[in-house]
Structure formats: C-alpha cells, structure tokens
Scaffold this active site. Structure first.
Site, PDB file in Angstrom:
ATOM      1  CD  GLU A 173      22.177  63.052 -80.472  1.00  0.00           C
ATOM      2  OE1 GLU A 173      22.535  63.623 -79.419  1.00  0.00           O
ATOM      3  OE2 GLU A 173      21.839  61.856 -80.504  1.00  0.00           O
ATOM      4  CD  GLU A 316      27.644  58.058 -78.252  1.00  0.00           C
ATOM      5  OE1 GLU A 316      28.258  57.199 -78.917  1.00  0.00           O
ATOM      6  OE2 GLU A 316      27.744  58.162 -77.027  1.00  0.00           O
TER       7      GLU A 316
END
Length: 345
Positions: A173, A316
């Site tokens: 994310e 991430e």
C-alpha cells in the site's frame, strides 16, 4: 464477484491434502518437525492449493494507493503530496518495493483506488473510488457504498491475477497518513486503547505523537463505529487502500491463492477481512513484525505468527515480498528432498 458471492466461495483448507502433506514431510530425511515453520508453511500451502506439492512460482505484490483526509490533522511527518510522488517512484522502478520484488521474482501491480492524483499514468491500474477519504476526525472517512466499491476493486484485481496464473499475492500500500486509520480500526475491532496501538508512522516526533493519539480518539468518538460491523468500521475510520486490500484478500481466498500480509496497514485489512469472513484467515501468511505497535496485536487477534522480525515499518509490501522465498523454500523441500524409503530405510 460481488462481496456476498466472494464470501460464499471462501472454503476451509483442503484437510485431505494437508494430511497427505504432513505424511510426506514426516517421511523426508530429517528428524520429525526439524524444519519448523517451513513445514507449517508447506502444509498450509498444500491446504490452500489442494496438493501435496504446491507452487508459488508465479508471484505478485499489489500496491493499493489512496490518500487520507485525516492527514490535514498533522498526523504524518510527510505531506499528502508524497502519495503521488511515490506512485511515480514505483513507475520508475526506484522504490524499495521495486527492488525487493525484483529480487523475489514478484510482479508489482500499482492500483490507484483513492489517491488525490489527477493524472492517469501509464502503468497504474486506475480504479479510483474517490480522490482520498474525508477527514475522519470530523466525520466518516467514506460511505458504506464507497467501502464496497473499494473492496470490489480488490476482488477484481485478485480475479485478474488468478486468471494470469499468479499463485501467491503480497499486500502492499501507499497512502500518507494511513497508520492513523489502521490504529483506529485496530482499537475499535479489538477493543484496545488507542494510545497502546499508535506508533510513529512516517516518523513523527515524540512530541507529536500525543496529537496523533488525540486525533484517532476524536475520530472514534465522533463516528462511533460499530465493532460488530467491519464495513462500518472501514467506512468511518478506515481508508480506501485498506478496503481495496480487504478485497484482494477475499478475492484471493475465493480463488485459493495464498496471501502474504505486510505491515500494520495490510494487517488492518487482514483483520477486517477476517471479520467479514473468518475462513479468509486460513489463506494468510504473516511476513514480518512491524515496529508499529498495533501490528503485533492485530496478528495475535488473527492468529498469525510473523516469519521475520526486521524492525521494518516502510509498508509498500516490502516485508511481504521478503518472505516469499520462505514460501518457495517450503515448496522445494517437500518436492525435492529424499525420503527415508528412498534411502532404503
């Protein structure tokens, strides 16, 4: 697949395949249980895929991107514009997730489910529900319908990955301010005090942390999310990228794909997904233990044990792809090791 359809397709793991896999592991040339968690990983993968010899050769990491209205409350050390800048960095293959995913042999899929970025860059899957959540300190972050739309985005991403032969998906994310809704969701869904779950996120100072705690407490007080209704919690104090990852989890589980959970934001999505459909937890692997305090509490609540402890808090999907070689190791061991019978014993 719509949400109710997806829930109906999420089955328990294949018990017969897991029994056969345990028998195979016990016959390999080693003391019983000597490979520890690798054996547990292998048996679980067998249950997910319905075979003694599972495969994780095709891998992907889904990086869901979204902005947060609550960033206006000063809960992050970075401005909201960084979300878009990092999306460009992903496209240039220069972010940490690009480097680590390349090492792990995983495709990086960037999905814009809710950023404030107006441009439509090539290489980004544009599925924007809205341009960032509303400020949850002043009212609901989203409507229930927007949550369902974001979940549907994730389900469709998982369906597409399955259609392309992907066998394991990591959750990633990007969204400045998103440790704030993650801590809020954990507090509501688990019943822990906010202060015990709130970390430093992007690197706020010790002096700034009480403000972050106060903002989360205010958001919960203003919105009064229902702990028994995960969709209500997502709508009132969640995030678009978190809801998108909920959809990835549910869609992957419905498609019998393994899911590797990253840090605290992915953890919030995993917690919500398991509250929506408890069987979804059977398909999850916890990659690492984040420095964010809510993460350990979330994993304990879900019943997952992290494979790595690296003091990371980047997000991430970085921790998740780092764990992928461990899943591969389990598949290789069960397939390639000799048994005692092979040695004539």
């Amino acid at each position: 697949m719509m949400l109710m359809t997806v829930k109906g397709k999420i089955a328990e793991l294949d018990a017969a395949a897991m029994t056969a896999a345990r028998e195979r592991w016990d016959q390999l040339t080693k003391p019983l249980g000597a490979l520890g968690k690798l054996e547990e990983i292998g048996v679980k993968l067998s249950g997910i895929q319905g075979t003694v010899y599972p495969s994780v050769a095709r891998r992907a990491v889904v990086v869901m991107c979204g902005d947060h209205g609550v960033a206006a409350e000063g809960v992050s050390a970075y401005p909201a514009d960084v979300t878009g800048l990092m999306m460009q960095n992903f496209l240039k293959q220069k972010a940490a997730i690009n480097v680590l995913a390349a090492q792990a042999g995983a495709e990086v899929l960037i999905v814009d489910v809710g950023s404030r970025v107006e441009e439509k860059w090539d290489g980004v899957l544009h599925r924007k529900v809205k341009a960032g959540t509303d400020n949850m300190a002043q009212g609901p972050a989203m409507t229930r319908d927007e949550v369902l739309q974001a979940i549907q985005v994730g389900v469709e991403v998982a369906d597409d990955l399955k259609a392309r032969g992907v066998e394991v998906v990591a959750l990633g994310e990007m969204g400045i301010g998103n440790t704030t809704p993650s801590a809020a969701m954990a507090s509501v869904l688990i019943g822990y005090p906010v202060a015990a779950l709130t970390g430093y996120g992007t690197g706020i100072t010790v002096e700034e942390k009480p403000r972050k705690i106060a903002v989360i407490e205010k958001a919960i007080e203003v919105n009064r999310p229902d702990p028994a209704d995960p969709l209500d919690v997502l709508a009132k104090v969640g995030g678009l990228e978190i809801a998108g990852l909920v959809g990835v989890i549910l869609g992957a589980a419905a498609n019998k794909m393994a899911v590797v959970v990253d840090g605290v934001i992915a953890g919030a999505a995993a917690l919500a997904a398991c509250r929506i459909e408890s069987n979804a937890g059977c398909y999850l692997f916890a990659s690492h233990l984040s420095q964010e305090p809510a993460h350990a509490v979330m994993l304990q609540e879900i019943g997952l044990s992290p494979l790595l402890t690296l003091d990371m808090r980047l997000g991430e999907g970085t921790g998740a792809v780092l764990a992928m070689p461990l899943l591969e190791a389990a598949t290789r061991l069960v397939a390639e090791m000799a048994t005692f019978a092979d040695l004539g014993l």
